[in-house]
Write an enzyme that holds these catalytic residues in place. Structure first.
Site, short mmCIF file in Angstrom:
data_model
loop_
_atom_site.label_atom_id
_atom_site.label_comp_id
_atom_site.label_asym_id
_atom_site.label_seq_id
_atom_site.Cartn_x
_atom_site.Cartn_y
_atom_site.Cartn_z
N ASP A 27 0.88 -1.16 0.00
CA ASP A 27 0.00 0.00 0.00
C ASP A 27 0.93 1.23 0.00
OD1 ASP A 27 -2.50 1.51 0.64
OD2 ASP A 27 -1.40 1.91 2.48
N ASP A 29 -0.18 5.18 0.86
CA ASP A 29 -0.45 6.21 1.86
C ASP A 29 -0.49 5.61 3.27
OD1 ASP A 29 -0.95 8.75 0.32
OD2 ASP A 29 -2.30 7.38 -0.72
N ASP A 192 -1.86 -0.28 5.91
CA ASP A 192 -2.08 0.45 7.17
C ASP A 192 -3.56 0.60 7.50
OD1 ASP A 192 -2.38 2.33 4.96
OD2 ASP A 192 -2.57 3.87 6.52
O1 G3P Z 1 -3.51 3.95 1.37
P1 G3P Z 1 -3.58 4.07 -0.13
O2 G3P Z 1 -2.21 4.21 -0.76
O3 G3P Z 1 -4.41 3.01 -0.79
O4 G3P Z 1 -4.30 5.47 -0.48
C1 G3P Z 1 -5.40 5.84 0.28
C2 G3P Z 1 -5.95 7.22 0.04
O5 G3P Z 1 -5.33 7.89 -1.00
C3 G3P Z 1 -5.95 8.03 1.31
O6 G3P Z 1 -6.46 7.34 2.41
MG MG Z 2 -2.83 3.23 3.16
#
Ligand code: G3P
Ligand code: MG
Length: 243
Positions: A27, A29, A192
């Site tokens: 992942d 963010d 996360d």
């Molecule tokens: O956690 P990611 O990388 O899937 O991105 C999530 C959004 O952009 C923000 O929560």
């Molecule tokens: Mg994330």
């Protein structure tokens, strides 16, 4: 791109390992990049304009989701339906985020882990709900490290019909390794967010969760392993070569 012989060798090497991990999907963010704090401050700011406060129970429902999905949850859960549309929320949020994303920093332990897996020739990918334009802004300072990724799947990729917690993004990322022998249970996902953990499980992959310390612990139960930091990750737990 590796050849078929290298792919076969990796599957043979992995056959004796308990979890049989051969590939990794990250992942982005809140996992690779310390960007969730930017979403938090922007959402706090928008909500304060309506005399309301943003909290982690709402954050937990929004994080990891595509922008529109998160926007719809935001206006519904805060009672702003009919006052603020999801589209207007996204517009206001983007105006704040645009200036913050180029300052994105790596989370602790990311550099060591990515370089180690690269040295071990473990194919890696990124699966982020973030759309391409934001991905480009967030990763401006991290091009060299992220060049070790085999590929990246972003939230606005046409293959991602349904956002996390649906498995689409992880299945698309698995497919793009272009290894016909690869099975989902050979893939280790790092996440996360609770919705991301659900997506990985729905894709039948193993998942290590590295949640923010503010996240309710009961939302972390579905991960195979929960760590406070990637600095605590032990590759040998997953049959991978130790640091
Ligand atoms: O956690 P990611 O990388 O899937 O991105 C999530 C959004 O952009 C923000 O929560
Ligand atoms: Mg994330």
């Amino acid at each position: 791109m590796e050849d078929g012989e290298e792919q076969k060798q990796r599957h043979d090497d992995a056959s004796s390992c308990p979890a049989n991990i051969t590939h990794v999907i990250f992942d982005m963010d809140g996992l690779l990049l310390d960007t969730e704090k930017f979403y938090t401050v922007s959402q706090e700011k928008i909500l304060s304009n309506y005399g309301k406060t943003f909290d982690w129970s709402l954050k937990a429902k929004m994080m990891g989701k595509k922008a529109l999905d998160a926007g719809q949850i935001f206006v519904k859960e805060t009672g702003l339906e009919g006052i603020l549309s999801a589209e207007e929320f996204i517009k206001q949020r983007e105006a704040i985020l645009h200036d913050l994303f180029p300052w994105s920093e790596l989370m602790p332990g990311v550099e060591r882990l990515v370089l180690h897996l690269h040295a071990c020739r473990v194919p890696m990918a990124i699966a982020t709900s973030s759309h391409r334009r934001h991905f480009d802004l967030k990763t401006l300072k991290h091009q060299e490290l992220l060049s070790h990724m085999h590929h990246v799947v972003v939230g606005d990729d046409p293959a991602v019909k349904h956002g996390k917690p649906a498995p689409d993004i992880f299945l698309a990322a698995a497919q793009q390794f272009q290894d016909p022998n690869l099975k989902p249970h050979q893939i280790l996902v790092f996440e996360d967010a609770p919705t991301g953990v659900e997506a990985a499980r729905a894709a039948d992959m193993h998942v290590v969760m590295v949640p923010d310390e503010n996240l309710d612990k009961t939302l972390c139960k579905r991960a195979d392993q929960v760590l406070s930091s990637l600095l605590d990750f032990k590759p040998s737990d997953w049959g991978l070569r130790p640091f």
